[in-house]
Design an enzyme around this catalytic site. Sequence first.
Site, PDB file in Angstrom:
ATOM      1  N   HIS A  28     -25.288  47.877  41.454  1.00 10.23           N
ATOM      2  CA  HIS A  28     -26.120  48.766  40.625  1.00 10.23           C
ATOM      3  C   HIS A  28     -27.467  48.097  40.378  1.00 10.23           C
ATOM      4  CE1 HIS A  28     -26.583  52.084  37.751  1.00 10.23           C
ATOM      5  NE2 HIS A  28     -27.178  51.212  36.961  1.00 10.23           N
ATOM      6  N   ASP A  80     -31.136  48.517  38.552  1.00 10.21           N
ATOM      7  CA  ASP A  80     -31.859  49.243  37.497  1.00 10.21           C
ATOM      8  C   ASP A  80     -33.362  49.056  37.621  1.00 10.21           C
ATOM      9  OD1 ASP A  80     -29.735  50.338  35.862  1.00 10.21           O
ATOM     10  OD2 ASP A  80     -29.222  48.261  35.370  1.00 10.21           O
ATOM     11  N   HIS A 115     -30.722  53.042  40.248  1.00 13.65           N
ATOM     12  CA  HIS A 115     -30.855  53.866  39.049  1.00 13.65           C
ATOM     13  C   HIS A 115     -32.312  53.826  38.614  1.00 13.65           C
ATOM     14  CE1 HIS A 115     -29.669  54.160  34.478  1.00 13.65           C
ATOM     15  NE2 HIS A 115     -30.335  55.228  34.885  1.00 13.65           N
ATOM     16  N   MET A 136     -35.131  54.516  36.299  1.00 12.75           N
ATOM     17  CA  MET A 136     -35.536  54.868  34.921  1.00 12.75           C
ATOM     18  C   MET A 136     -37.056  54.891  34.915  1.00 12.75           C
ATOM     19  SD  MET A 136     -32.655  52.581  33.037  1.00 12.75           S
ATOM     20  CE  MET A 136     -32.279  51.719  34.550  1.00 12.75           C
ATOM     21  N   MET A 164     -25.183  57.905  30.733  1.00 10.49           N
ATOM     22  CA  MET A 164     -25.620  56.708  30.015  1.00 10.49           C
ATOM     23  C   MET A 164     -24.773  56.568  28.752  1.00 10.49           C
ATOM     24  SD  MET A 164     -27.804  55.409  31.959  1.00 10.49           S
ATOM     25  CE  MET A 164     -28.024  54.004  30.876  1.00 10.49           C
ATOM     26  N   ASP A 173     -22.502  54.094  32.565  1.00  8.43           N
ATOM     27  CA  ASP A 173     -23.480  53.001  32.611  1.00  8.43           C
ATOM     28  C   ASP A 173     -23.894  52.563  31.206  1.00  8.43           C
ATOM     29  OD1 ASP A 173     -25.355  51.191  33.387  1.00  8.43           O
ATOM     30  OD2 ASP A 173     -26.790  52.653  34.172  1.00  8.43           O
TER      31      ASP A 173
HETATM   32  C1  DX5 Z   1     -29.366  50.107  30.998  1.00  4.39           C
HETATM   33  C2  DX5 Z   1     -28.983  49.987  32.461  1.00  4.39           C
HETATM   34  C3  DX5 Z   1     -27.605  49.487  32.699  1.00  4.39           C
HETATM   35  C4  DX5 Z   1     -27.383  48.065  32.274  1.00  4.39           C
HETATM   36  C5  DX5 Z   1     -25.945  47.903  31.905  1.00  4.39           C
HETATM   37  O1  DX5 Z   1     -30.610  50.716  30.914  1.00  4.39           O
HETATM   38  O2  DX5 Z   1     -29.079  51.261  33.079  1.00  4.39           O
HETATM   39  O3  DX5 Z   1     -27.260  49.626  34.068  1.00  4.39           O
HETATM   40  O4  DX5 Z   1     -27.706  47.132  33.287  1.00  4.39           O
HETATM   41  O5  DX5 Z   1     -25.781  46.653  31.350  1.00  4.39           O
HETATM   42  P1  DX5 Z   1     -24.583  46.316  30.350  1.00  4.39           P
HETATM   43  O6  DX5 Z   1     -23.315  46.507  31.134  1.00  4.39           O
HETATM   44  O7  DX5 Z   1     -24.865  44.914  29.973  1.00  4.39           O
HETATM   45  O8  DX5 Z   1     -24.668  47.287  29.205  1.00  4.39           O
HETATM   46 ZN    ZN Z   2     -28.235  51.514  35.149  1.00  2.73          ZN
END
Ligand code: DX5
Ligand code: ZN
Length: 216
Positions: free
Chosen positions: A33, A35, A66, A68, A137, A175
Amino acid sequence: MKSIIAPSILAADFANLEKEVQMINESQADWIHVDVMDGVFVPNISFGIPVVQAIHRHAAKPLDVHLMIVQPERYIEAFHKAGASVISVHEEATPHLHRVIEQIRALGIKAGVALNPHTQIAVLENVIESIDVVCLMSVNPGFGGQSFIENTYKKVRQLKSLIAQSKSKALIEIDGGVNQHNAKSLLEAGADVLVAGNFVFSSVNPKGVIQQLKNL
Ligand code: DX5
Ligand code: ZN
């Protein structure tokens, strides 16, 4: 079907990305994954296209990217070229969700849609049949290491019923804040893909944690 486990590279040691990717390659993880944050859609900046390319050069598992970022339609092609196998865009980040989904699918990769914690499942009603992954999320996007939002279970059930009512084969991805306390219940509620950042990378035995998640 067995669950898909996607360690989130956001929690990795960025000064040792090759080693971290190698650890994931050797583990039972299914996806990596990735981000991408733009400092506009979310209040944090992570990394962009060159870093995704670099991860891809070493990765033996598909990259689950992913985004954002605002107006993700501007960068679909670039992230595809950088090596993404799944690209998820936020419903809240584009007025043209249907078009972006088509754009991703036309490249022959999986199209994902991510929903913030406050966003209703119903916004997917008109696109659910062309989505491969719905990323729910379970924290507010922007940072790793936050606490899991319990309302996510309700959204998993609602999404499961929307998928069942349609011809959709969408996978349900969770996530944020996934750990030993919620992973099993999330799978029981209908989740297919578990993303885990801090739970994996802050452990002294990351491969063991991935194995534990994979064999729940
Ligand atoms: C948050 C991200 C997640 C994050 C999850 O904005 O989209 O993918 O990396 O991390 P943990 O598992 O530490 O919450
Ligand atoms: Zn993510």
